[in-house]
Design an enzyme around this catalytic site. Structure first.
Site, PDB file in Angstrom:
ATOM      1  N   LYS A   1       0.336  14.462   1.097  1.00  0.00           N
ATOM      2  CA  LYS A   1      -1.037  14.705   0.654  1.00  0.00           C
ATOM      3  C   LYS A   1      -1.298  16.196   0.419  1.00  0.00           C
ATOM      4  CE  LYS A   1      -2.780  10.634   3.192  1.00  0.00           C
ATOM      5  NZ  LYS A   1      -3.442   9.745   2.205  1.00  0.00           N
TER       6      LYS A   1
ATOM      7  N   LYS B   1      -8.863  13.492   4.609  1.00  0.00           N
ATOM      8  CA  LYS B   1      -7.922  12.368   4.581  1.00  0.00           C
ATOM      9  C   LYS B   1      -6.934  12.587   5.714  1.00  0.00           C
ATOM     10  CE  LYS B   1      -6.838  13.753   0.317  1.00  0.00           C
ATOM     11  NZ  LYS B   1      -6.984  12.524  -0.443  1.00  0.00           N
ATOM     12  N   ARG B   2      -6.102  11.587   6.052  1.00  0.00           N
ATOM     13  CA  ARG B   2      -5.071  11.810   7.059  1.00  0.00           C
ATOM     14  C   ARG B   2      -4.223  13.012   6.656  1.00  0.00           C
ATOM     15  NH1 ARG B   2      -4.529   7.879  11.346  1.00  0.00           N
ATOM     16  NH2 ARG B   2      -2.578   8.951  11.773  1.00  0.00           N
TER      17      ARG B   2
ATOM     18  N   LYS C   1     -14.987   7.806  -3.066  1.00  0.00           N
ATOM     19  CA  LYS C   1     -16.209   8.069  -2.293  1.00  0.00           C
ATOM     20  C   LYS C   1     -16.806   9.430  -2.661  1.00  0.00           C
ATOM     21  CE  LYS C   1     -14.023   5.335   1.251  1.00  0.00           C
ATOM     22  NZ  LYS C   1     -13.101   5.356   2.414  1.00  0.00           N
TER      23      LYS C   1
ATOM     24  N   HIS D   1       0.800  -1.229   0.000  1.00  0.00           N
ATOM     25  CA  HIS D   1       0.000   0.000   0.000  1.00  0.00           C
ATOM     26  C   HIS D   1       0.827   1.270   0.000  1.00  0.00           C
ATOM     27  CE1 HIS D   1      -3.918  -1.988   0.931  1.00  0.00           C
ATOM     28  NE2 HIS D   1      -3.116  -2.881   1.469  1.00  0.00           N
TER      29      HIS D   1
ATOM     30  N   THR E   1      -8.814   6.325  -1.656  1.00  0.00           N
ATOM     31  CA  THR E   1     -10.151   5.758  -1.797  1.00  0.00           C
ATOM     32  C   THR E   1     -11.194   6.828  -1.486  1.00  0.00           C
ATOM     33  OG1 THR E   1      -9.844   4.862   0.425  1.00  0.00           O
ATOM     34  CG2 THR E   1      -9.638   3.323  -1.396  1.00  0.00           C
TER      35      THR E   1
HETATM   36  C1  26Q Z   1       3.187   0.246  10.462  1.00  0.00           C
HETATM   37  C2  26Q Z   1       4.099  -0.133  11.434  1.00  0.00           C
HETATM   38  C3  26Q Z   1       3.997   0.343  12.721  1.00  0.00           C
HETATM   39  C4  26Q Z   1       2.940   1.180  13.050  1.00  0.00           C
HETATM   40  C5  26Q Z   1       2.018   1.547  12.089  1.00  0.00           C
HETATM   41  C6  26Q Z   1       2.143   1.096  10.795  1.00  0.00           C
HETATM   42  C7  26Q Z   1       1.161   1.514   9.759  1.00  0.00           C
HETATM   43  C8  26Q Z   1      -0.189   1.592  10.046  1.00  0.00           C
HETATM   44  C9  26Q Z   1      -1.099   1.989   9.090  1.00  0.00           C
HETATM   45  C10 26Q Z   1       1.577   1.816   8.482  1.00  0.00           C
HETATM   46  C11 26Q Z   1       0.656   2.194   7.509  1.00  0.00           C
HETATM   47  C12 26Q Z   1      -0.698   2.284   7.807  1.00  0.00           C
HETATM   48  C13 26Q Z   1      -1.725   2.689   6.840  1.00  0.00           C
HETATM   49  C14 26Q Z   1      -1.486   2.928   5.556  1.00  0.00           C
HETATM   50  C15 26Q Z   1      -2.546   3.337   4.633  1.00  0.00           C
HETATM   51  O1  26Q Z   1      -3.668   3.604   5.035  1.00  0.00           O
HETATM   52  N1  26Q Z   1      -2.239   3.415   3.335  1.00  0.00           N
HETATM   53  C16 26Q Z   1      -3.231   3.787   2.349  1.00  0.00           C
HETATM   54  O2  26Q Z   1      -3.865   2.608   1.875  1.00  0.00           O
HETATM   55  C17 26Q Z   1      -4.967   2.915   1.047  1.00  0.00           C
HETATM   56  C18 26Q Z   1      -5.648   1.612   0.696  1.00  0.00           C
HETATM   57  O3  26Q Z   1      -4.870   0.907  -0.235  1.00  0.00           O
HETATM   58  C19 26Q Z   1      -4.527   3.685  -0.167  1.00  0.00           C
HETATM   59  O4  26Q Z   1      -5.669   4.070  -0.874  1.00  0.00           O
HETATM   60  C20 26Q Z   1      -3.721   4.923   0.227  1.00  0.00           C
HETATM   61  O5  26Q Z   1      -3.175   5.544  -0.922  1.00  0.00           O
HETATM   62  C21 26Q Z   1      -2.608   4.535   1.181  1.00  0.00           C
HETATM   63  O6  26Q Z   1      -1.937   5.694   1.631  1.00  0.00           O
END
Ligand code: 26Q
Length: 814
Positions: free
Chosen positions: A557, A551-552, A663, A361, A659
């Site tokens: 972004k 979004k975050r 939406k 991702h 995503t």
């Molecule tokens: C990893 C290790 C330790 C702590 C936290 C994490 C961690 C947690 C959540 C790393 C990444 C995330 C989330 C990532 C995320 O939401 N990515 C998004 O995924 C979407 C679905 O595929 C995409 O549409 C977005 O582009 C992407 O940023």
């Protein structure tokens, strides 16, 4: 769920609600609160889910005849359950009537639900959409994850700054789950490996963990739309094993035992709130291993229940890794097969690879998971040995191919150059049969950059599956008025086959249809305006353009690009340049990772700029700015239907898919966006003429960086930009404080990692064009209709069908 609708009457629904009001809430109607009613309705609907769908659930889990998809994800952002269940059962009107007849405000009742925020953002919500789509397309599926006691923090804004509050989503209980302590599993940590020899003279490794924890499954049954099919979401809660009590009494250290119990229950206590930034915290690794081990053991139990031997594992299960967070599954499955079930290594490896698929991702290097070997050795000593063995065999097998290229071998290794870290993406690539990105561009860039060496080695393993979102929650539920209009014109088929929205194209130029379309948008904007007033005290004009970025918060972004343009527009209005300007309400929402200083400063910036602009009587009838606090699935569903313009403005090559873009477009917003992530495909689908494109493309970003990017030169050559930078630096938006935004301004002027300044001019000009189009109401509405009509591709049902065809080898039943 036609059956529910046909067989259940309003009187019966009322009866079910009143029964639960008494038996679950201990309340009588005369003094029950709206929340008591919510709980009672939720329990009554949950009863229906279990009674009507329980058989199907059993069939799905126990039937030998199909392959089961098991989704492993550390996050599921499922959102509120009641409204969605009612959509699935086509029982919204029925229950609305029953609740209303009981004298309760139905919408207020729905609003009582606290959502389980068991995810950070896109990745967690995607997992929830996929579980939903598996149910609706008839793909037998279990989603495995963690039942965090505290989900993503809830965000408050104090003096413009983000303040994090604990998310007590379980405060009122959660009617939608069933804890199943009888199905608990045990997970070990620490200790050491003992090697012995079995009767046949083979070496057997036995891991002797130092600590053991129980995983209690908490099951959520996820209903399909319009059928009895279901998915199962099985989230594990950590609990101390009984052994603690023994220790306490045997050694007299009662306090110590209870303390250890508390520590082991910490594993599922809280979701880590950082996304897109790896942090090597011990408890996080424990969480990952905890749920992965529970999940794989649960699968082995299902296999046994079906009377199948472990050699059938890969035939029975397709296991999908949602990013590398569950990638320890590669080593854990090997351990279970080799150490516990005595399967020869080669055979176990075959099973493991045939079972697992890996979805990436992110392309951001700082987000890639690399765990310190020291941590592994301490927590998962046996898994470290297994990973070394996998690595040795893997490197031995590729060395002949790249004999002279030691750099290549080093890059492929599961262990980093210094021998200090395990690269989880490499582990996931080696241990699975399929690797995919989440949008065409992202998948292509993966092959060219972060996973290039693996692509060269195994090109046949690489796929793209462009993300999708569920049309049930994000259109049928979120936008009920628009849904009614669409149903009136083309029927309800689109809810299960989103490509059917195409039939709306024939109404795009119909003046009456346009008028109704625009009236619904206006209503949705009024609803959001009321919520904005309630949450922020800011009054906004529903007739202005609602320009939305939700979004975050992250530098890539580029919420700050949005703010710079906003200031440029404000400056123009102040100078009296109002010609051709469309009155605008800029709405931004999103959470910043608590440790991400610049992201939090961006939130402060938005609020500071909002304070000045909203209070300036010269301009505030034309331009308003809102930071909407605590963006969540629930708030999102009020925001999406009200958006006119969707901001998808990440630096090209940085957003894997996005995503929210889908939406918003699905709800009739037009997109202003870069050629990044799924924007590329959205533009392809809706037509270039219905999409506002701006900005550098990936290759240009890379080229400019290679040739030496000088962000200051963009300021020096653009007086508009110079003015904005001067305002930020001289305290115009910070009550005279010249220091407040210095870190942001410095980051822009000195590095500008994400090319905000390079894209500013194109972005500003694009916005000015958008105003022209917006002022022509008819043509805007027509474009909005075309956007919705052409969103068929972005259903998560389509994505699930592609996973089934390319990766899981499962035939959807519906
Ligand atoms: C990893 C290790 C330790 C702590 C936290 C994490 C961690 C947690 C959540 C790393 C990444 C995330 C989330 C990532 C995320 O939401 N990515 C998004 O995924 C979407 C679905 O595929 C995409 O549409 C977005 O582009 C992407 O940023």
């Amino acid at each position: 769920m036609d059956q529910v609708r046909k067989t259940v009457t309003v009187e019966e629904v009322k009866e079910g609600i009143l029964k639960h009001l008494l038996t679950t809430q201990g309340q009588i109607p005369e003094i029950a609160s709206t929340n008591d009613y919510y709980q009672a309705v939720a329990h009554a609907v949950h009863d229906i889910i279990l009674l009507k769908l329980g058989e199907n659930l059993k069939w799905m889990v126990h039937n030998k005849g199909h392959r089961l998809m098991c989704y492993l994800s550390a996050e599921y952002l499922i959102g509120p359950q009641l409204g969605n269940s009612l959509i699935c059962f086509d029982a919204m009107d029925l229950v609305r009537q029953a609740v209303t007849e009981l004298g309760v405000d139905f919408d207020k009742m729905l609003d009582c639900e606290d959502e389980p925020g068991l995810g950070n953002g896109g990745l967690g919500r995607l997992a929830a959409c996929y579980i939903d789509s598996c149910a609706t397309t008839g793909v037998p599926a279990i989603g495995y994850g963690i039942r965090y006691e505290f989900g993503i923090f809830s965000q408050e804004i104090h003096e413009g700054w983000q303040v994090e509050k604990a998310d007590k989503w379980l405060r009122q209980g959660f009617p939608w789950e069933t804890a199943r302590p009888s199905l608990a599993l045990e997970v070990g940590f620490g200790g050491h490996t003992q090697f012995s020899t079995d009767a046949e003279g083979r070496t057997v490794a036995v891991w002797q963990p130092q600590e053991r924890v129980k995983g209690i499954p908490c099951d959520i049954v996820v209903p399909a739309y319009g059928s009895n099919s279901v998915s199962l979401l099985r989230l594990f809660k950590a609990e101390a094993t009984e052994a603690f009590h023994f220790d306490a009494f045997n050694f007299g250290n009662y306090y110590g035992a209870v303390n250890d119990k508390v520590l082991s229950e910490n594993i599922s206590k809280v979701l880590y709130p950082n996304d897109e930034q790896f942090e090597g915290k011990q408890l996080r690794l424990k969480q990952q291993y905890f749920f992965v081990s529970c999940a794989l053991q649960d699968m082995l139990r299902i296999l046994t229940l079906q009377g199948l031997g472990v050699e059938h594992f890969a035939k029975k299960f397709a296991v999908q890794l949602n990013d590398t967070h569950p990638s320890i599954a590669v080593a854990e499955l090997m351990r279970l097969l080799v150490d516990q079930h005595r399967i020869p290594w080669e055979e176990a490896w075959e099973i493991t690879r045939n079972t697992l698929g890996y979805t990436n991702h992110t392309l951001l290097p700082e987000a890639l998971e690399c765990w310190p070997i020291s941590l592994f050795a301490q927590l998962l000593p046996r898994h470290l040995e297994i990973i070394y063995e996998i690595n040795q065999r893997f490197l031995d097998s590729v060395r002949p191919l790249y004999s002279s290229d030691t750099g290549k071998i080093q890059r492929l290794s599961l262990v980093d150059d210094q021998g200090k870290k395990i690269r989880m993406a490499n582990l996931a690539c080696v241990g699975s049969h399929a690797i995919n990105g989440v949008a065409e561009l992202h998948s292509a860039l993966l092959q060219q950059t972060v996973l290039r060496d693996f692509y060269e080695l195994y090109p046949e393993k690489f796929f793209n599956v462009t993300n999708g979102v569920t049309p049930r929650r994000f259109l049928a539920l979120a936008n009920q008025e628009l849904t009614a209009l669409i149903n009136e014109k083309i029927g309800q088929g689109w809810i299960k086959d989103l490509y059917k929205l195409k039939e709306l194209e024939s109404f795009a130029k119909d003046a009456d249809f346009q008028r109704r379309w625009a009236a619904i948008k206006l209503n949705n904007k009024k609803r959001l305006a009321a919520l904005i007033a309630e949450r922020t005290g800011i009054s906004v004009d529903p007739n202005s353009m609602f320009d939305v970025q939700v979004k975050r918060i992250h530098e890539y972004k580029r919420q700050h690009l949005n703010v710079l343009q906003l200031i440029a527009q404000y400056n123009r209005l102040k100078r009296g340049e109002t010609a051709g300007f469309a009155p605008r309400t800029v709405i931004i929402a999103g959470k910043a990772a608590p440790g991400y200083y610049l992201a939090k400063l961006i939130i402060k910036l938005i609020n500071s700029v909002a304070e000045v602009i909203n209070n300036d009587t010269d301009t505030n009838s034309l331009l308003k700015v809102v930071f909407f606090p605590n963006y969540s699935v629930k708030n999102g569903n009020v925001i999406f239907p009200a958006a006119d313009l969707s901001e998808q403005i990440s630096t090209a090559g940085k957003e894997a898919s996005g995503t929210g873009n889908m939406k918003l477009s699905l709800n009739g917003a037009l997109t202003i966006g870069t050629l990044d992530g799924a924007n590329v495909e959205i533009r392809q689908e809706v037509g270039n003429e219905n999409f506002f494109l701006f900005g550098l493309i990936t290759e240009e970003v890379e080229r400019i960086k290679r040739e030496g990017y000088r962000p200051r030169s963009y300021v020096e050559s653009n007086p508009l930009l110079q003015e904005i930078i001067d305002q930020l630096s001289s305290g115009v938006f910070s009550r005279g404080d010249c220091e407040l935004f210095r870190p942001l301004v410095d980051a822009l002027l000195n590095r500008d990692e994400y090319m905000v300044l390079a894209d500013f001019d194109a972005y500003d000009k694009c916005h000015q064009q958008i105003d022209q189009v917006y002022l022509n109401k008819k043509s805007w509405t027509q474009m909005s209709i075309f956007n919705v009509a052409r969103m068929g591709k972005f259903s998560s049902d389509r994505a699930i069908r592609e996973y089934c065809r390319d990766i899981w080898k499962i035939t959807p039943q519906l």
